[in-house]
Design a protein around this motif. Structure first.
Motif, short mmCIF file in Angstrom:
data_model
loop_
_atom_site.label_atom_id
_atom_site.label_comp_id
_atom_site.label_asym_id
_atom_site.label_seq_id
_atom_site.Cartn_x
_atom_site.Cartn_y
_atom_site.Cartn_z
N LYS A 9 0.84 -1.21 0.00
CA LYS A 9 0.00 0.00 0.00
C LYS A 9 0.87 1.27 0.00
O LYS A 9 0.67 2.17 -0.81
CB LYS A 9 -0.90 0.05 1.25
N GLY A 10 1.83 1.30 0.92
CA GLY A 10 2.68 2.48 1.03
C GLY A 10 3.50 2.70 -0.23
O GLY A 10 3.58 3.82 -0.75
N THR A 11 4.09 1.63 -0.73
CA THR A 11 4.94 1.70 -1.94
C THR A 11 4.12 2.24 -3.12
O THR A 11 4.54 3.15 -3.83
CB THR A 11 5.47 0.28 -2.28
N SER A 27 -2.27 6.65 7.24
CA SER A 27 -2.67 6.71 8.66
C SER A 27 -1.59 6.12 9.54
O SER A 27 -1.32 6.62 10.64
CB SER A 27 -4.02 6.01 8.89
N ASP A 53 -2.66 -4.14 16.91
CA ASP A 53 -4.11 -3.94 16.96
C ASP A 53 -4.48 -2.60 16.34
O ASP A 53 -3.63 -1.70 16.25
CB ASP A 53 -4.57 -3.92 18.44
N ARG A 84 -10.14 1.44 8.00
CA ARG A 84 -9.61 0.13 8.36
C ARG A 84 -10.70 -0.80 8.88
O ARG A 84 -10.45 -1.96 9.19
CB ARG A 84 -8.59 0.39 9.44
N GLN A 88 -15.10 3.15 10.56
CA GLN A 88 -14.26 4.20 9.97
C GLN A 88 -14.73 4.53 8.55
O GLN A 88 -14.75 5.70 8.14
CB GLN A 88 -12.79 3.76 9.92
N ARG A 123 11.61 -7.41 5.77
CA ARG A 123 11.78 -6.05 6.28
C ARG A 123 12.27 -6.10 7.74
O ARG A 123 13.13 -5.31 8.14
CB ARG A 123 10.47 -5.27 6.17
N ARG A 129 10.11 -2.39 11.47
CA ARG A 129 9.37 -1.54 12.40
C ARG A 129 9.13 -2.31 13.69
O ARG A 129 9.28 -3.54 13.73
CB ARG A 129 8.01 -1.17 11.77
N ARG A 140 -1.39 -8.93 12.98
CA ARG A 140 -1.85 -7.88 12.05
C ARG A 140 -2.64 -8.51 10.90
O ARG A 140 -3.65 -7.95 10.44
CB ARG A 140 -0.65 -7.11 11.49
N GLN A 168 3.38 -9.02 -7.91
CA GLN A 168 4.27 -8.90 -9.05
C GLN A 168 5.37 -7.93 -8.63
O GLN A 168 5.26 -7.27 -7.61
CB GLN A 168 3.55 -8.29 -10.24
P1 AP5 Z 1 4.73 -1.53 1.99
O1 AP5 Z 1 4.65 -0.71 0.76
O2 AP5 Z 1 5.18 -0.88 3.26
O3 AP5 Z 1 3.34 -2.28 2.23
P2 AP5 Z 1 2.14 -1.87 3.17
O4 AP5 Z 1 0.95 -2.61 2.66
O5 AP5 Z 1 2.07 -0.38 3.27
O6 AP5 Z 1 2.66 -2.53 4.51
P3 AP5 Z 1 2.64 -2.00 6.00
O7 AP5 Z 1 3.48 -2.94 6.79
O8 AP5 Z 1 2.98 -0.55 6.08
O9 AP5 Z 1 1.11 -2.21 6.29
P4 AP5 Z 1 0.28 -2.08 7.57
O10 AP5 Z 1 -1.10 -2.09 7.08
O11 AP5 Z 1 0.61 -3.08 8.62
O12 AP5 Z 1 0.82 -0.69 8.18
P5 AP5 Z 1 0.16 0.69 8.52
O13 AP5 Z 1 1.27 1.63 8.65
O14 AP5 Z 1 -0.98 1.03 7.65
O15 AP5 Z 1 5.66 -2.78 1.67
C1 AP5 Z 1 5.99 -3.75 2.66
C2 AP5 Z 1 7.36 -4.35 2.31
O16 AP5 Z 1 7.24 -5.07 1.09
C3 AP5 Z 1 8.45 -3.29 2.09
O17 AP5 Z 1 9.67 -3.79 2.54
C4 AP5 Z 1 8.45 -3.11 0.56
O18 AP5 Z 1 9.70 -2.70 0.07
C5 AP5 Z 1 8.10 -4.52 0.08
N1 AP5 Z 1 7.33 -4.52 -1.17
C6 AP5 Z 1 6.34 -3.68 -1.53
N2 AP5 Z 1 5.84 -4.02 -2.74
C7 AP5 Z 1 6.55 -5.12 -3.15
C8 AP5 Z 1 6.49 -5.94 -4.33
N3 AP5 Z 1 5.63 -5.71 -5.31
N4 AP5 Z 1 7.35 -6.99 -4.41
C9 AP5 Z 1 8.24 -7.24 -3.39
N5 AP5 Z 1 8.34 -6.49 -2.25
C10 AP5 Z 1 7.50 -5.44 -2.13
O19 AP5 Z 1 -0.48 0.39 9.97
C11 AP5 Z 1 0.36 0.08 11.07
C12 AP5 Z 1 -0.46 0.10 12.34
O20 AP5 Z 1 -0.99 1.43 12.54
C13 AP5 Z 1 -1.69 -0.80 12.39
O21 AP5 Z 1 -1.36 -2.11 12.79
C14 AP5 Z 1 -2.53 -0.08 13.45
O22 AP5 Z 1 -2.04 -0.32 14.74
C15 AP5 Z 1 -2.28 1.38 13.13
N6 AP5 Z 1 -3.24 1.93 12.16
C16 AP5 Z 1 -2.95 2.43 10.91
N7 AP5 Z 1 -4.05 2.89 10.32
C17 AP5 Z 1 -5.07 2.68 11.19
C18 AP5 Z 1 -6.46 2.94 11.14
N8 AP5 Z 1 -7.06 3.49 10.06
N9 AP5 Z 1 -7.21 2.58 12.23
C19 AP5 Z 1 -6.66 2.03 13.32
N10 AP5 Z 1 -5.34 1.77 13.42
C20 AP5 Z 1 -4.55 2.09 12.37
#
Ligand code: AP5
Length: 188
Positions: A9-11, A27, A53, A84, A88, A123, A129, A140, A168
């Motif tokens: 998602k972030g990428t 977020s 969580d 999420r 929300q 990672r 992280r 998660r 991909q």
């Molecule tokens: P990346 O791009 O970081 O993927 P991502 O889906 O963003 O992964 P996250 O780990 O950031 O997701 P998340 O949902 O746990 O985190 P968030 O910050 O939203 O890529 C991941 C890895 O894969 C990287 O190393 C990248 O290089 C690699 N990669 C990417 N694409 C690739 C590809 N095509 N091929 C190979 N490798 C690849 O949330 C974290 C926490 O915040 C939650 O657990 C919760 O506690 C809180 N939170 C966030 N939002 C909310 C909300 N709305 N409500 C309540 N709590 C929330």
């Protein structure tokens, strides 16, 4: 963007925002910045982030809504990690109606559980992280299945869902994301 942890998602949100010169609002990044600063939001959020969580809805909504209105005024945004869960999504829809913000597309990146675990463990091995511990990664993913995954049907029902194969190489996913938005981005 709706997809499991580690799906990219972030990428992809970052690329999309740069491509269209709009904001990338994550977020998770906003919450981690609040924790880093030791703000009230950060103090309330930290234990949830570390445990994998969801942070309580009232904290997330209070933190993100003003940011979204500002980003929309600046020309639009790609939203990553919010909403999420159903409450929300409903709060976001209500706020969007009030502020006349239109959700144009919701991108669902499809990636298998094995692949997202592998990416997050890679990672973690590279520093990662605080929530990239193996047990927390699994939690998660459970939280995603129980609370976030139902939003896919919610947005499909609203006719805005675009599904992309996220298993991909990054450039190929980015190309497919752009293709999925072609009706919104091509002139005329
Ligand atoms: P990346 O791009 O970081 O993927 P991502 O889906 O963003 O992964 P996250 O780990 O950031 O997701 P998340 O949902 O746990 O985190 P968030 O910050 O939203 O890529 C991941 C890895 O894969 C990287 O190393 C990248 O290089 C690699 N990669 C990417 N694409 C690739 C590809 N095509 N091929 C190979 N490798 C690849 O949330 C974290 C926490 O915040 C939650 O657990 C919760 O506690 C809180 N939170 C966030 N939002 C909310 C909300 N709305 N409500 C309540 N709590 C929330």
């Amino acid at each position: 963007m709706i997809a499991p942890p580690g799906a990219g998602k972030g990428t992809q949100a970052d690329r999309l925002a740069k491509r269209f010169d709009i904001d990338h609002v994550s977020s998770g990044e906003l919450l981690r910045a609040e924790v880093e600063q030791g703000s009230d939001f950060g103090l309330q959020a930290r234990q949830y982030l570390d445990a994998g969580d969801l942070v309580p809805d009232d904290v997330v909504l209070a933190m993100i809504m003003n940011r979204l209105v500002a980003a929309d005024d600046a020309g639009g945004f790609v939203l990553d990690g919010f909403p999420r869960n159903l409450p929300q999504a409903q709060a976001a829809a209500e706020a969007a109606r009030e502020d006349q913000v239109r959700v144009q597309a919701v991108i669902n990146l499809e990636v298998s559980t094995e692949e997202v675990r592998r990416r997050l463990l890679d990672r973690a091995a590279a520093g990662g992280r605080s929530d990239d511990q193996e047990a927390t990664i699994d939690h998660r993913l459970e939280v995603y299945d129980a609370q976030t995954q139902p939003l896919i049907e919610y947005y499909r029902g609203r006719g805005v869902l675009r599904t992309v194969d996220g298993e991909q190489p990054v450039d190929d996913v980015a190309a497919d994301v752009l293709d999925s938005l072609i009706d919104l981005t091509s002139p005329g």
